[in-house]
Design a protein around this motif. Structure first.
Motif, PDB file in Angstrom:
ATOM      1  N   GLY A 160      -0.042   0.488  -1.260  1.00  0.00           N
ATOM      2  CA  GLY A 160      -1.279  -0.057  -0.728  1.00  0.00           C
ATOM      3  C   GLY A 160      -2.178  -0.740  -1.736  1.00  0.00           C
ATOM      4  O   GLY A 160      -3.335  -1.053  -1.428  1.00  0.00           O
ATOM      5  N   ASP A 161      -1.673  -1.010  -2.934  1.00  0.00           N
ATOM      6  CA  ASP A 161      -2.488  -1.646  -3.969  1.00  0.00           C
ATOM      7  C   ASP A 161      -3.046  -2.991  -3.510  1.00  0.00           C
ATOM      8  O   ASP A 161      -4.209  -3.323  -3.770  1.00  0.00           O
ATOM      9  CB  ASP A 161      -1.657  -1.872  -5.245  1.00  0.00           C
ATOM     10  CG  ASP A 161      -1.076  -0.587  -5.810  1.00  0.00           C
ATOM     11  OD1 ASP A 161      -0.737   0.307  -5.012  1.00  0.00           O
ATOM     12  OD2 ASP A 161      -0.948  -0.480  -7.032  1.00  0.00           O
ATOM     13  N   GLY A 162      -2.195  -3.757  -2.816  1.00  0.00           N
ATOM     14  CA  GLY A 162      -2.625  -5.084  -2.371  1.00  0.00           C
ATOM     15  C   GLY A 162      -3.770  -5.019  -1.390  1.00  0.00           C
ATOM     16  O   GLY A 162      -4.668  -5.883  -1.410  1.00  0.00           O
ATOM     17  N   PHE A 163      -3.762  -3.999  -0.516  1.00  0.00           N
ATOM     18  CA  PHE A 163      -4.854  -3.842   0.445  1.00  0.00           C
ATOM     19  C   PHE A 163      -6.179  -3.608  -0.282  1.00  0.00           C
ATOM     20  O   PHE A 163      -7.203  -4.185   0.069  1.00  0.00           O
ATOM     21  CB  PHE A 163      -4.575  -2.666   1.384  1.00  0.00           C
ATOM     22  CG  PHE A 163      -3.339  -2.818   2.221  1.00  0.00           C
ATOM     23  CD1 PHE A 163      -2.846  -4.070   2.565  1.00  0.00           C
ATOM     24  CD2 PHE A 163      -2.661  -1.702   2.681  1.00  0.00           C
ATOM     25  CE1 PHE A 163      -1.713  -4.213   3.345  1.00  0.00           C
ATOM     26  CE2 PHE A 163      -1.524  -1.821   3.473  1.00  0.00           C
ATOM     27  CZ  PHE A 163      -1.046  -3.090   3.796  1.00  0.00           C
ATOM     28  N   ALA A 164      -6.137  -2.729  -1.283  1.00  0.00           N
ATOM     29  CA  ALA A 164      -7.358  -2.404  -2.033  1.00  0.00           C
ATOM     30  C   ALA A 164      -7.897  -3.628  -2.760  1.00  0.00           C
ATOM     31  O   ALA A 164      -9.108  -3.876  -2.786  1.00  0.00           O
ATOM     32  CB  ALA A 164      -7.073  -1.272  -3.013  1.00  0.00           C
ATOM     33  N   ARG A 172     -11.240  -8.074   5.238  1.00  0.00           N
ATOM     34  CA  ARG A 172     -11.240  -6.915   6.129  1.00  0.00           C
ATOM     35  C   ARG A 172      -9.798  -6.436   6.298  1.00  0.00           C
ATOM     36  O   ARG A 172      -8.894  -7.228   6.564  1.00  0.00           O
ATOM     37  CB  ARG A 172     -11.830  -7.303   7.493  1.00  0.00           C
ATOM     38  CG  ARG A 172     -11.920  -6.154   8.491  1.00  0.00           C
ATOM     39  CD  ARG A 172     -12.825  -6.536   9.657  1.00  0.00           C
ATOM     40  NE  ARG A 172     -12.300  -7.669  10.409  1.00  0.00           N
ATOM     41  CZ  ARG A 172     -11.512  -7.544  11.472  1.00  0.00           C
ATOM     42  NH1 ARG A 172     -11.158  -6.341  11.900  1.00  0.00           N
ATOM     43  NH2 ARG A 172     -11.090  -8.613  12.119  1.00  0.00           N
ATOM     44  N   ILE A 173      -9.597  -5.140   6.157  1.00  0.00           N
ATOM     45  CA  ILE A 173      -8.261  -4.569   6.227  1.00  0.00           C
ATOM     46  C   ILE A 173      -8.110  -3.721   7.483  1.00  0.00           C
ATOM     47  O   ILE A 173      -8.934  -2.847   7.762  1.00  0.00           O
ATOM     48  CB  ILE A 173      -7.967  -3.681   4.987  1.00  0.00           C
ATOM     49  CG1 ILE A 173      -8.177  -4.472   3.692  1.00  0.00           C
ATOM     50  CG2 ILE A 173      -6.565  -3.107   5.061  1.00  0.00           C
ATOM     51  CD1 ILE A 173      -7.243  -5.640   3.514  1.00  0.00           C
ATOM     52  N   ILE A 174      -7.064  -4.009   8.257  1.00  0.00           N
ATOM     53  CA  ILE A 174      -6.704  -3.142   9.377  1.00  0.00           C
ATOM     54  C   ILE A 174      -5.976  -1.939   8.789  1.00  0.00           C
ATOM     55  O   ILE A 174      -4.992  -2.094   8.051  1.00  0.00           O
ATOM     56  CB  ILE A 174      -5.772  -3.870  10.374  1.00  0.00           C
ATOM     57  CG1 ILE A 174      -6.466  -5.111  10.951  1.00  0.00           C
ATOM     58  CG2 ILE A 174      -5.339  -2.916  11.486  1.00  0.00           C
ATOM     59  CD1 ILE A 174      -7.696  -4.807  11.764  1.00  0.00           C
ATOM     60  N   ARG A 342       2.358  -1.307   9.946  1.00  0.00           N
ATOM     61  CA  ARG A 342       1.379  -2.227  10.514  1.00  0.00           C
ATOM     62  C   ARG A 342       0.102  -2.094   9.704  1.00  0.00           C
ATOM     63  O   ARG A 342      -0.192  -1.048   9.152  1.00  0.00           O
ATOM     64  CB  ARG A 342       1.117  -1.867  11.970  1.00  0.00           C
ATOM     65  CG  ARG A 342       0.217  -2.837  12.716  1.00  0.00           C
ATOM     66  CD  ARG A 342       0.090  -2.382  14.149  1.00  0.00           C
ATOM     67  NE  ARG A 342      -0.635  -1.125  14.240  1.00  0.00           N
ATOM     68  CZ  ARG A 342      -1.916  -1.018  14.596  1.00  0.00           C
ATOM     69  NH1 ARG A 342      -2.611  -2.098  14.887  1.00  0.00           N
ATOM     70  NH2 ARG A 342      -2.503   0.150  14.665  1.00  0.00           N
ATOM     71  N   GLY A 343      -0.689  -3.168   9.643  1.00  0.00           N
ATOM     72  CA  GLY A 343      -1.949  -3.105   8.923  1.00  0.00           C
ATOM     73  C   GLY A 343      -2.010  -4.136   7.814  1.00  0.00           C
ATOM     74  O   GLY A 343      -1.010  -4.771   7.461  1.00  0.00           O
ATOM     75  N   GLY A 344      -3.197  -4.306   7.264  1.00  0.00           N
ATOM     76  CA  GLY A 344      -3.384  -5.277   6.197  1.00  0.00           C
ATOM     77  C   GLY A 344      -4.471  -6.281   6.538  1.00  0.00           C
ATOM     78  O   GLY A 344      -5.294  -6.062   7.428  1.00  0.00           O
ATOM     79  N   ILE A 366       0.221 -12.996   1.063  1.00  0.00           N
ATOM     80  CA  ILE A 366       1.534 -13.225   1.664  1.00  0.00           C
ATOM     81  C   ILE A 366       2.259 -11.916   1.988  1.00  0.00           C
ATOM     82  O   ILE A 366       1.879 -10.840   1.532  1.00  0.00           O
ATOM     83  CB  ILE A 366       2.427 -14.092   0.748  1.00  0.00           C
ATOM     84  CG1 ILE A 366       2.723 -13.379  -0.576  1.00  0.00           C
ATOM     85  CG2 ILE A 366       1.774 -15.441   0.491  1.00  0.00           C
ATOM     86  CD1 ILE A 366       3.691 -14.129  -1.487  1.00  0.00           C
ATOM     87  N   GLY A 367       3.313 -12.039   2.802  1.00  0.00           N
ATOM     88  CA  GLY A 367       4.191 -10.910   3.088  1.00  0.00           C
ATOM     89  C   GLY A 367       3.498  -9.748   3.767  1.00  0.00           C
ATOM     90  O   GLY A 367       2.667  -9.912   4.661  1.00  0.00           O
ATOM     91  N   ASP A 368       3.833  -8.544   3.316  1.00  0.00           N
ATOM     92  CA  ASP A 368       3.321  -7.326   3.943  1.00  0.00           C
ATOM     93  C   ASP A 368       1.851  -7.058   3.630  1.00  0.00           C
ATOM     94  O   ASP A 368       1.288  -6.077   4.118  1.00  0.00           O
ATOM     95  CB  ASP A 368       4.147  -6.118   3.496  1.00  0.00           C
ATOM     96  CG  ASP A 368       5.446  -5.992   4.268  1.00  0.00           C
ATOM     97  OD1 ASP A 368       5.679  -6.839   5.143  1.00  0.00           O
ATOM     98  OD2 ASP A 368       6.222  -5.062   4.008  1.00  0.00           O
TER      99      ASP A 368
END
Length: 407
Positions: A160-164, A172-174, A342-344, A366-368
């Motif tokens: 989850g590093d990319g989300f942070a 905004r992150i789902i 799912r999410g991001g 990009i990507g996930d």
């Protein structure tokens, strides 16, 4: 993304948190790597990306399935297409895909830093970014691509590093949750069938005595419940059902045979083997690995019985069981067993023509990292190839145009 940008003249630094490149890529598809799905009709292909499909027409028109085939074939790795249009490397080895990708980035002069986990990313007043790693190394860049994956298979580095980072840069992150993931049950007899695979059956999920989901295909029993393509691609819907109440799974082992025809087949088997125990003859009906478990079910208890002793009512119950093998679903496994999560970042915050962030033109997602739901079957990696190529192309051309204008 890195290799494409570099091939167009950009100076590229690739920061990889693991000790090797492509750790997750090397284990995908059961170690065979389902590179893409060979669906030629773009509209049909995008239909598998749920409610985000309208955002994806532009990137897929720039780099689609055929481009993926061409890319790997041009780099010495031909593909083969299998059931459900899933495409794999002809060698059937996922590490061969990783090798191609690594050669691609290194050949184009990408500077690769391994063991470089990013601690934070700061936006500077001059629209550049400063990236600081856990080891305290800092880098400043004009353009930044976040391609850190989601939360599936965290042991490969997807934590989850990319989300942070994206959230820290204004997105905004789902909240992520596992979507393509095996399902669980407390039914002990299901656990006893662990390792048994069924190649063609109908799987239904029932709630309040109504069939909510019904699919044909392959199923795998496990020590915790059920898995396989049918289950993985139904898991997200099943989890939503579980939020509303209990869910039952029903397996029809003979989807193309009605009750009457199956009863006649079993009766014929019994008449031919009147003095034999069912456990010794029933592998003509069921996979051998399932016979003892099914015949031992409490409502049947036929394991030690001989064929001639089975009543019409007992035979009817047996037929019904084979056509409706039921057990409760208790939940799903977590991120560690998920194929996809799912999410991001929400897609309306990204310009999918270029994969640029709408918060900052120099940021690419990009990507996930993106909130795009899709099934298994090659759709995830195609999304990665497509968005990576588009982002790399846009940055490469942007840098090239800037260099040309400065001359």
């Amino acid at each position: 993304a890195a290799g494409r940008a570099a091939s167009l003249g950009a100076r590229v630094l690739l920061l990889e948190k693991n000790r090797m490149l492509g750790k997750k890529l090397s284990i995908t598809g059961g170690g065979r790597c389902n590179i893409t799905n060979a669906e030629e009709n773009v509209r049909t292909l995008l239909g598998h990306y749920s409610d985000t499909k309208e955002y994806l027409h532009s990137p897929f028109s720039q780099f689609g399935v055929q481009d993926t085939f061409s890319f790997f074939e041009e780099h010495g790795l031909p593909l083969v297409v299998e059931a459900r249009k899933r495409a794999f490397p002809k060698t059937q080895k996922a590490p061969d895909v990783t090798k191609v990708m690594e050669q691609f980035v290194r050949k184009n002069g990408v500077e690769v830093h391994l063991n470089a986990r990013v601690r934070e990313v700061d936006e500077n007043e001059d629209d550049t970014f400063t990236i600081t790693t856990k080891k305290g190394h800092s880098f400043t860049t004009r353009n930044l691509i976040i391609a850190a994956g989601g939360l599936a298979a965290p042991e490969t580095g997807s934590t989850g590093d990319g989300f942070a980072i994206a959230e820290g840069l204004g997105h905004r992150i789902i909240d992520p949750d596992p979507t393509i993931v095996p399902l669980t049950t407390d039914e002990v007899w299901v656990h006893k069938l662990s390792g048994v695979g069924l190649s063609f059956m109908r799987l239904s999920f029932i709630q309040n005595d109504k069939i909510k989901i019904k699919k044909l295909g392959k199923l795998l029993f496990t020590h915790f419940g059920i898995s396989g393509p049918l289950v993985l691609n139904s898991a997200h819907e099943v989890q939503r059902l579980l939020e509303k109440g209990p869910v039952m799974a029903s397996v029809d082992l003979f989807p193309d045979t009605d009750h009457g025809a199956l009863d006649k087949r079993i009766l014929k088997l019994f008449e031919k083997n009147k003095n034999k125990q069912l456990k010794n003859i029933f592998d003509d009906i069921l996979p051998k690995t399932m016979v003892e478990t099914v015949l031992s079910l409490p409502h049947l208890d036929l394991l030690a019985r001989k064929a001639h002793s089975i009543t019409k009512e007992e035979r009817s119950a047996l037929v019904h069981t084979i056509k409706d093998l039921c057990f409760p679903i208790t939940g799903a496994l977590g991120f560690e067993k998920a194929v996809i999560t799912r999410g991001g970042v929400v897609l309306n915050e990204v310009n999918t023509k270029s994969m640029q962030s709408k918060c900052n033109d120099n940021l690419y997602l990009i990507g996930d990292t993106l909130n795009i739901n899709r099934p298994s079957g090659g759709y995830s990696l195609q999304l990665c190839w497509t968005t990576g190529w588009v982002a790399g192309t846009h940055i490469g051309k942007k840098v090239s145009d800037k260099n040309t204008s400065s001359k």
